[in-house]
Design a protein around this motif. Structure first.
Motif, mmCIF file in Angstrom:
data_model
loop_
_atom_site.group_PDB
_atom_site.id
_atom_site.type_symbol
_atom_site.label_atom_id
_atom_site.label_comp_id
_atom_site.label_asym_id
_atom_site.label_seq_id
_atom_site.Cartn_x
_atom_site.Cartn_y
_atom_site.Cartn_z
ATOM 1 N N GLY A 63 0.357 -1.157 0.063
ATOM 2 C CA GLY A 63 -0.654 -0.129 -0.346
ATOM 3 C C GLY A 63 1.026 1.363 -0.393
ATOM 4 N N ASP A 132 -4.188 -3.730 -5.732
ATOM 5 C CA ASP A 132 -2.984 -4.435 -4.540
ATOM 6 C C ASP A 132 -3.771 -5.469 -3.974
ATOM 7 O OD1 ASP A 132 -2.242 -3.791 -2.162
ATOM 8 O OD2 ASP A 132 -2.951 -2.108 -2.366
ATOM 9 N N ARG A 176 -7.250 -2.112 12.563
ATOM 10 C CA ARG A 176 -7.093 -3.258 11.735
ATOM 11 C C ARG A 176 -7.659 -4.315 12.489
ATOM 12 N NH1 ARG A 176 -4.087 -3.839 5.928
ATOM 13 N NH2 ARG A 176 -4.764 -5.785 6.539
HETATM 14 MG MG LIG Z 1 -1.843 -3.130 2.627
#
Ligand SMILES: [Mg+2]
Ligand SMILES: Nc1ncnc2c1ncn2[C@@H]1O[C@H](COP(=O)(O)OP(=O)(O)OP(=O)(O)O)[C@@H](O)[C@H]1O
Ligand SMILES: O=c1ccn([C@@H]2O[C@H](COP(=O)(O)O)[C@@H](O)[C@H]2O)c(=O)[nH]1
Length: 236
Positions: A63, A132, A176
């Motif tokens: 990312g 991605d 996350r």
């Molecule tokens: Mg990522």
């Protein structure tokens, strides 16, 4: 707006079209596109899509480097993980299933992920895509080729030692649900078992560019830059 129908002449063979005709969803999107074009509703596609798959283990820096590629080379960034997290946040029908799958470090069914990617590609004004974190499995790869009907031009592999990946993920601090040691271990196992075969597949086809993903973000980008610089003239 990017439309796969518009690249028929350059990237889709007649045998592919015949196969596609038997698949209702894809055929519908093709025929709808053709009808719309005939009516002048959408502009004919001017450029052939240029697709880059960005692969690497959890925390390898995919990312982070995608942001730099977007800034420097003007790609559209489609993170499969972000698209799935958006589904969870929107409380869509698949949201609960996706959340459980991500918590377990497992892979969401291909059809779900490919449809999300397809939608984003169709909505984009861009013709250069960074996809991605996908494909994560051979089944993902085959589904993408079947549903989207194109293969990637470039596949980047961010090759990073496990110890470094674990350290980065545990320091990420983005809230996350999968950034914990237990899930990271499962994601690393899934990466080894399911994603490495995809990387090997593209290596055998001469499409793989391996980046040594250690050092500063800028140092790593200096390995990435020449890959896209070499394509810039032809891709636009
Ligand atoms: Mg990522
Ligand atoms: N070269 C680097 N050195 C140190 N930290 C880095 C480097 N590149 C990225 N990071 C940091 O490591 C963390 C993981 O990076 P990033 O989110 O880009 O990885 P990723 O490959 O997309 O991971 P995931 O597959 O889990 O989404 C982030 O907090 C990021 O800021
Ligand atoms: O193609 C994909 C991409 C992601 N997943 C699931 O999401 C998490 C997080 O993905 P990141 O790329 O690290 O953001 C991943 O561990 C999988 O559970 C997926 O199933 N398919």
């Amino acid at each position: 707006m990017w439309r796969r129908v518009a690249s028929l002449s350059s990237s889709i063979s007649s045998s592919f079209l015949a196969q596609t005709a038997s698949r209702l969803n894809t055929w519908e999107s093709l025929t709808t596109g053709i009808a719309q074009q005939a009516k002048g509703v959408i502009a004919p596609k001017e450029k052939t899509p240029f697709i880059t798959f960005v692969l690497g283990g959890p925390g390898s820096g995919k990312g982070t480097q995608c942001i730099k590629i977007v800034e420097t080379f003007g790609f559209a960034h489609l993170s499969a993980g972000d698209l799935l997290r958006r589904e969870i946040a929107s409380k869509s029908a698949d949201g609960a299933m996706i959340l459980n799958t991500i918590k377990e470090g497992k892979i969401v069914p291909s059809q779900v992920t490919v449809k999300l990617i397809q939608k984003e590609m169709e909505l984009s004004d861009n013709h250069k895509f960074l996809i991605d974190g996908f494909p994560r499995t051979e089944e993902n790869r085959v589904s993408f080729e079947r549903i989207i009907g194109v293969e990637p031009n470039v596949v980047l592999f961010f090759d990073c030692p496990e110890e470094e990946m674990v350290k980065r993920v545990l320091n990420r601090n983005e809230g996350r649900v999968d950034d914990n040691l237990e899930t990271i271990k499962k994601r690393l196992t899934a990466f080894q078992a399911l994603s490495l075969p995809v990387i090997n597949y593209y290596s055998e086809r001469g499409k793989l560019y391996t980046i040594k993903a250690i050092g500063t973000e800028d140092e790593i980008f200096e390995q990435v830059r020449p890959i896209f610089a070499a394509f810039e003239q032809t891709v636009g």
